[in-house]
Design an enzyme around this catalytic site. Structure first.
Site, short mmCIF file in Angstrom:
data_model
loop_
_atom_site.label_atom_id
_atom_site.label_comp_id
_atom_site.label_asym_id
_atom_site.label_seq_id
_atom_site.Cartn_x
_atom_site.Cartn_y
_atom_site.Cartn_z
N LYS A 69 -2.84 2.53 -1.62
CA LYS A 69 -3.25 4.06 -1.79
C LYS A 69 -4.55 4.11 -2.44
CE LYS A 69 1.22 6.03 -2.95
NZ LYS A 69 1.96 6.97 -3.97
N ASP A 105 1.11 13.76 -3.27
CA ASP A 105 2.15 13.33 -4.24
C ASP A 105 1.76 14.65 -5.50
OD1 ASP A 105 3.32 11.23 -3.47
OD2 ASP A 105 1.61 9.96 -4.13
#
Ligand code: ATR
Length: 280
Positions: A69, A105
């Protein structure tokens, strides 16, 4: 739809990745929306090679998970400002062969919590200051919540909190003495997998909140959520954030409203299947 010469390719890159529930959700969504697209899971160690390959093959979109990520940002043409501030990208969109990174997210956490109560002006205590916490805090602060970050390593809580105008503390009973709020959100790994009886904060502390959310989804009802229920709090389990971040991904990739109900059913079914396999 049977894949043909026009089928568009999407996928998740991570390592490991075989546990991912994203293929179930996204393939169900593509099918339901009548899109000629498939979504696969790629176990990737060579990140640079994977990104080069994705460009060359014209991959339309990617989910990015642990451990890529953060590192993926260096391989993209553009990164959205919130993702840059979070320091992590979980979604890549291919726009005319330019790779654009964002982080769903953050919005996923907010939408999950908003199933229980509106987030604006709520006082929210976030446990943890790692990668997941960075996205959750970004989402909550951007949605107008007042956030307190509590983490075992206080220095990490301070760094995260001060970059978003939040307050901070440690995680032990002494440090949490004066801390309270409307909502408690756990982003630590405590309670996950092999230690399901673990709880990140003293059980009495949990009773100070009207809503408790855990981003851990295995087990589905963590000890934290079980204690919250005992105290009469509303609970939000970790699958809700997983679902909502995927819904936001679908929308970023296709520009269409996501078939949320279908994705939710696919997610529930995939979790059930996994449980059954685990019991064998
Ligand atoms: P993620 O990307 O899932 O957030 P991470 O960046 O490794 O993972 O962060 C893990 C978080 O869980 C951290 O906040 C960590 O606390 P520290 O910063 O003090 O390490 C927290 N954590 C992990 N195990 C913990 C434990 N046993 N007790 C309390 N906090 C724990």
């Amino acid at each position: 739809m049977i894949p043909d010469a026009f089928t568009e390719l999407y996928g998740i890159i991570g390592h490991p990745v075989r546990h991912s529930l994203s293929p179930a959700m996204h393939n169900a969504a593509f099918r339901s929306a009548g899109l000629n697209a498939v979504y696969l899971a790629f176990d990737v160690e060579d990140l640079a090679g994977a990104l080069e390959g994705a460009r060359a093959l014209g991959v339309k979109g990617m989910s990015v998970t642990i451990p890529h990520k953060e590192a993926v940002m260096a391989h993209l043409d553009e990164v959205d400002e919130t993702a840059r501030r979070i320091g992590a990208v979980n979604t890549v969109v291919n726009r005319d062969n330019r790779l654009f990174g964002l982080n769903t997210d953050a919005v996923g956490a907010v939408r999950a919590l908003e199933e229980a109560l509106p987030v604006t002006e709520k006082r929210i205590v976030v446990l943890g200051a790692g990668g997941s916490a960075r996205a959750v805090v970004a989402g909550l602060v951007s949605a107008g919540a007042s956030v307190h970050v509590a983490n075992r390593t206080v220095e990490k809580a301070r760094t995260l909190a001060s970059s978003w105008g939040a307050s901070w503390s440690g995680l032990d009973a002494e440090a949490l003495k004066g801390v309270s709020g409307d909502v408690l959100v756990n982003t630590t790994s405590v309670g996950m997998g092999p230690k399901p009886d673990a709880i990140p904060v003293p059980p009495e502390f949990v009773g100070r909140f009207q809503v408790v959310m855990d981003i851990v989804y295995a087990p589905l009802k963590t000890m934290l959520l079980a204690v919250a229920e005992e105290h009469g709090a509303a609970t939000v389990n970790g699958l809700r954030m997983l679902l909502h971040q995927a819904v936001a991904q679908f929308e970023s990739w296709t520009g269409k409203e996501a078939p949320k109900k279908v994705m939710e059913e696919a997610l529930t079914e995939a979790v059930g299947r996994r449980k059954a396999e685990g019991c064998k």
